[in-house]
Design an enzyme around this catalytic site. Sequence first.
Site, PDB file in Angstrom:
ATOM      1  N   SER A 418      10.156 -10.957  -2.724  1.00 39.59           N
ATOM      2  CA  SER A 418      11.272 -11.834  -2.368  1.00 39.59           C
ATOM      3  C   SER A 418      12.349 -11.833  -3.447  1.00 39.59           C
ATOM      4  CB  SER A 418      10.809 -13.279  -2.227  1.00 39.59           C
ATOM      5  OG  SER A 418       9.644 -13.374  -1.491  1.00 39.59           O
ATOM      6  N   HIS A 439      12.489  -6.307   2.422  1.00 41.44           N
ATOM      7  CA  HIS A 439      12.284  -7.758   2.380  1.00 41.44           C
ATOM      8  C   HIS A 439      12.321  -8.332   3.792  1.00 41.44           C
ATOM      9  CE1 HIS A 439      13.717 -11.969   1.008  1.00 41.44           C
ATOM     10  NE2 HIS A 439      12.414 -11.916   1.106  1.00 41.44           N
ATOM     11  N   GLU A 451      16.111  -7.276   4.756  1.00 46.29           N
ATOM     12  CA  GLU A 451      16.931  -6.835   3.629  1.00 46.29           C
ATOM     13  C   GLU A 451      16.304  -5.530   3.113  1.00 46.29           C
ATOM     14  OE1 GLU A 451      19.013 -10.672   1.457  1.00 46.29           O
ATOM     15  OE2 GLU A 451      16.984 -10.169   0.858  1.00 46.29           O
ATOM     16  N   ASN A 489      18.025 -14.940  -0.807  1.00 46.08           N
ATOM     17  CA  ASN A 489      17.353 -15.894  -1.690  1.00 46.08           C
ATOM     18  C   ASN A 489      18.192 -16.227  -2.917  1.00 46.08           C
ATOM     19  OD1 ASN A 489      15.167 -16.235  -0.045  1.00 46.08           O
ATOM     20  ND2 ASN A 489      13.865 -14.767  -1.105  1.00 46.08           N
TER      21      ASN A 489
HETATM   22  N1  LIG Z   1       5.852 -16.166   2.544  1.00 47.17           N
HETATM   23  C1  LIG Z   1       7.112 -15.876   2.737  1.00 47.17           C
HETATM   24  O1  LIG Z   1       7.853 -16.623   3.403  1.00 47.17           O
HETATM   25  C2  LIG Z   1       7.686 -14.604   2.189  1.00 47.17           C
HETATM   26  C3  LIG Z   1       8.872 -14.100   2.709  1.00 47.17           C
HETATM   27  C4  LIG Z   1       9.358 -12.889   2.266  1.00 47.17           C
HETATM   28  C5  LIG Z   1       8.674 -12.196   1.281  1.00 47.17           C
HETATM   29  N2  LIG Z   1       7.534 -12.706   0.759  1.00 47.17           N
HETATM   30  C6  LIG Z   1       6.847 -11.915  -0.266  1.00 47.17           C
HETATM   31  O2  LIG Z   1       5.751 -11.248   0.348  1.00 47.17           O
HETATM   32  C7  LIG Z   1       4.697 -11.087  -0.592  1.00 47.17           C
HETATM   33  C8  LIG Z   1       3.435 -11.711  -0.002  1.00 47.17           C
HETATM   34  O3  LIG Z   1       3.663 -13.064   0.245  1.00 47.17           O
HETATM   35  P1  LIG Z   1       2.707 -13.897   1.210  1.00 47.17           P
HETATM   36  O4  LIG Z   1       3.432 -15.171   1.476  1.00 47.17           O
HETATM   37  O5  LIG Z   1       2.295 -13.059   2.337  1.00 47.17           O
HETATM   38  O6  LIG Z   1       1.481 -14.178   0.249  1.00 47.17           O
HETATM   39  P2  LIG Z   1      -0.009 -14.579   0.656  1.00 47.17           P
HETATM   40  O7  LIG Z   1      -0.558 -15.257  -0.519  1.00 47.17           O
HETATM   41  O8  LIG Z   1      -0.026 -15.244   1.981  1.00 47.17           O
HETATM   42  O9  LIG Z   1      -0.717 -13.169   0.851  1.00 47.17           O
HETATM   43  C9  LIG Z   1      -0.924 -12.256  -0.195  1.00 47.17           C
HETATM   44  C10 LIG Z   1      -2.142 -11.445   0.185  1.00 47.17           C
HETATM   45  O10 LIG Z   1      -2.221 -10.344  -0.705  1.00 47.17           O
HETATM   46  C11 LIG Z   1      -3.578 -10.116  -1.007  1.00 47.17           C
HETATM   47  N3  LIG Z   1      -3.618  -9.391  -2.256  1.00 47.17           N
HETATM   48  C12 LIG Z   1      -3.387  -9.826  -3.492  1.00 47.17           C
HETATM   49  N4  LIG Z   1      -3.486  -8.792  -4.366  1.00 47.17           N
HETATM   50  C13 LIG Z   1      -3.778  -7.715  -3.650  1.00 47.17           C
HETATM   51  C14 LIG Z   1      -3.978  -6.353  -3.960  1.00 47.17           C
HETATM   52  N5  LIG Z   1      -3.901  -5.916  -5.199  1.00 47.17           N
HETATM   53  N6  LIG Z   1      -4.245  -5.527  -2.958  1.00 47.17           N
HETATM   54  C15 LIG Z   1      -4.318  -5.970  -1.698  1.00 47.17           C
HETATM   55  N7  LIG Z   1      -4.125  -7.226  -1.331  1.00 47.17           N
HETATM   56  C16 LIG Z   1      -3.852  -8.094  -2.299  1.00 47.17           C
HETATM   57  C17 LIG Z   1      -4.202 -11.488  -1.075  1.00 47.17           C
HETATM   58  O11 LIG Z   1      -5.582 -11.408  -0.857  1.00 47.17           O
HETATM   59  C18 LIG Z   1      -3.462 -12.211   0.052  1.00 47.17           C
HETATM   60  O12 LIG Z   1      -4.150 -12.121   1.264  1.00 47.17           O
HETATM   61  C19 LIG Z   1       5.186 -11.729  -1.870  1.00 47.17           C
HETATM   62  O13 LIG Z   1       5.750 -10.743  -2.689  1.00 47.17           O
HETATM   63  C20 LIG Z   1       6.238 -12.701  -1.385  1.00 47.17           C
HETATM   64  O14 LIG Z   1       7.211 -12.993  -2.376  1.00 47.17           O
HETATM   65  C21 LIG Z   1       7.016 -13.876   1.198  1.00 47.17           C
END
Ligand SMILES: NC(=O)c1ccc[n+]([C@@H]2O[C@H](COP(=O)([O-])OP(=O)(O)OC[C@H]3O[C@@H](n4cnc5c(N)ncnc54)[C@H](O)[C@@H]3O)[C@@H](O)[C@H]2O)c1
Length: 703
Positions: A418, A439, A451, A489
């Site tokens: 993000s 993104h 994005e 963001n």
């Molecule tokens: N949640 C949002 O609204 C949002 C929006 C856009 C981008 N993002 C970005 O997306 C990414 C994930 O966010 P999220 O909200 O899905 O997080 P989340 O915590 O829901 O999920 C992350 C997942 O990654 C897994 N994980 C961690 N390390 C790992 C690895 N080395 N290999 C494989 N799996 C691994 C975890 O077990 C978990 O299931 C982040 O970089 C976040 O900034 C999030």
Amino acid sequence: MVHLAHQSISDSVSYSQFENIAFLTIQNPPVNGLGDTVREGLYSGLERAQNDSEIQAIVICGEGKMFSGGADIRQFNTPKANAKPMLRDVIKKISQSVKPVIAAIHGAALGGGLELALGCHYRIASSDAKLGLPEVNLGLLPGGGGTQRLPRLIGVEPAARMIVNAAMINSQKTLELGLIDQVVSIDILDAAIDFAKKRLVQGDQKHPVIEHLPLSPSEAQIETIRNELNPKARNARAQRAALDCVAHAGTGDFEQGLDYERARFEELVKGIESHSLRHIFFAEKQALKVKDLTDEVKAFSITTVGVIGAGTMGTGIAMAYANAGIPVTLFEVNQTALDRGLATIRKNYEATGAKGKISPEEIERRIASISSSTNLASIAQADLVIEAVFEDMEVKKKLFLELDHICKSGAILASNTSRLDVNEIASVTSRPQDVIGLHFFSPANVMRLLEVVRGSKTSLEVIATCMSMAQKIGKTPVLVGVCEGFVGNRMLTPYWREAWFLLEEGATPNQIDHALTDFGMAMGPLRMADLAGLDINWVTRKRLAPTRRPDLRYSKVADRICEAGRFGQKTGAGFYKYSPGSRLPEPDPVVDEMIKECALEAGITRRSITDAEIVERCMLALINEACWILQEGIAQRSSDVDVVYVNGYGFPAWRGGPLFYAETLGWKNVYEKLLKLRVAQGDHWAISPYLIAKAEGIASAST
Ligand SMILES: NC(=O)c1ccc[n+]([C@@H]2O[C@H](COP(=O)([O-])OP(=O)(O)OC[C@H]3O[C@@H](n4cnc5c(N)ncnc54)[C@H](O)[C@@H]3O)[C@@H](O)[C@H]2O)c1
């Protein structure tokens, strides 16, 4: 297939003859828009055919991919839009013709294109054609007689629904509705010749023109549909006006109905809503263009995708590809996390299935296209790998190092980060040219915005591939550069900062959120923060704390709320409190006390704040940051920022996006307001040179 010898009769219409049939062919690529030269060509073509005693029937058709996509939108609000003959004059000429006029529709007949066809005596359409009056999507209504003719032809209720829902209907269905006379599966021109000959042989010269058909819309019919309209829809005003026109049909004389429709159209076309919706329509098309991509740069195809992390984003991203028929391999660190992710995917699909939007077979097909693994080697052959693991630079770098070793040569390695620095992530690999940010927004299977974050070394082929892949999965991609938070963001930071300052100065969370939803935002900033999770930005603030300028005002409100373990909806408390299992924000006196404490510590005397001040300061924060973004070249053009905010952040489309909104406020006015805030509140209101140039009227028109 008949071959016609075309002769030009205007810049964009040709005339040709086959036996005793005249063909008027619209030649105005890309969509055969009914601009001034098309109307002029049709009018003189009709006149010529009518005066030629050899001619017994006239066919109107379109060259290229469709019959006609409707009015030439680029001519709106220019003298060409109202240049004579208007569509109404062309249709009048058709209705006066003693020779039958047949609309031969292939591809699509939309908006004015369908209105032209409705003015003809007969309509035939190829089996793959789509017909519709989508004007309300652009904040307009069918202004060429569509609201008066369609109800007469197919009945008030189906016509009203087709118009207010901007429905695109396939030719078979339009035949059932009585909108067309025949669906054809052979070449449309050959079919038109057959059709015309049959009519002539039968001596059936022509249908009665639609305007002579009786009609009496009932109040109850109209009222039912009016009550179904969403008053908050981006095009609510246009939908109501279109319905008024349908209601008006049949209340007086037909010409009067046309006058009424035209007056309502003119009112809408001059209004800010339609201007804004048209701006966004073009902005989305423009966003697809990458300034330094030449025709030599070829996108390659993506046939398999690997997604890493089956959390909130990973599951949604996997679904986005499965929905587009692209097989996905989903990887997780352990089986428990993987099973949880797969269960989420099934639950989401079943919820969609329960609404009747997707069949049980289709659900199973999509789920089957997502394979899963806890072995990273399973994604080695993917053309595109998207990482959606925790937002932690060290975790991401470690993963990209592994991906560099495992993934096949030429695979695109993408991060869904993000806010983190995509260049730093790329630097750990031996192939930074293949690394990019993708993104997605939450929920990734639903939200249209993507994005596409271009790293300093990302190759043009990788950019081209991602821009084209995004469209294949139904997303609206916007190319952005690397910086803290990219476009969307990054703009949230000053927007939220202003909301927190306003809290300290005397507003409540509820007041701020309501002021901004009244303005048109889909959700207020504090409710949105609670939904997104306050902890994520808290981590970012702590990470960035060493670089924060100590002389600038800083609100501790959000930190204080996080310190109390209130991370938003997921913990049942944030800026609001939430009853167990509920997403409904309830004002919380505990938060009010925290805000008062922060204000006291900062030496702020609280006062009463107006909604207008809330909207003004929050919007100015967005606008100024967007201008810094343009100044730094993070976005390619100002309309791209608008596309990001409308599609990803709930900015009202009928206001066109933050920068189009600034345009409507007037840049000089925006600048003067910012200057006052800077003097009163300090340097966090530093005004972007881009904005100053805009206020002075010297900024480049291309951005
Ligand atoms: N949640 C949002 O609204 C949002 C929006 C856009 C981008 N993002 C970005 O997306 C990414 C994930 O966010 P999220 O909200 O899905 O997080 P989340 O915590 O829901 O999920 C992350 C997942 O990654 C897994 N994980 C961690 N390390 C790992 C690895 N080395 N290999 C494989 N799996 C691994 C975890 O077990 C978990 O299931 C982040 O970089 C976040 O900034 C999030």
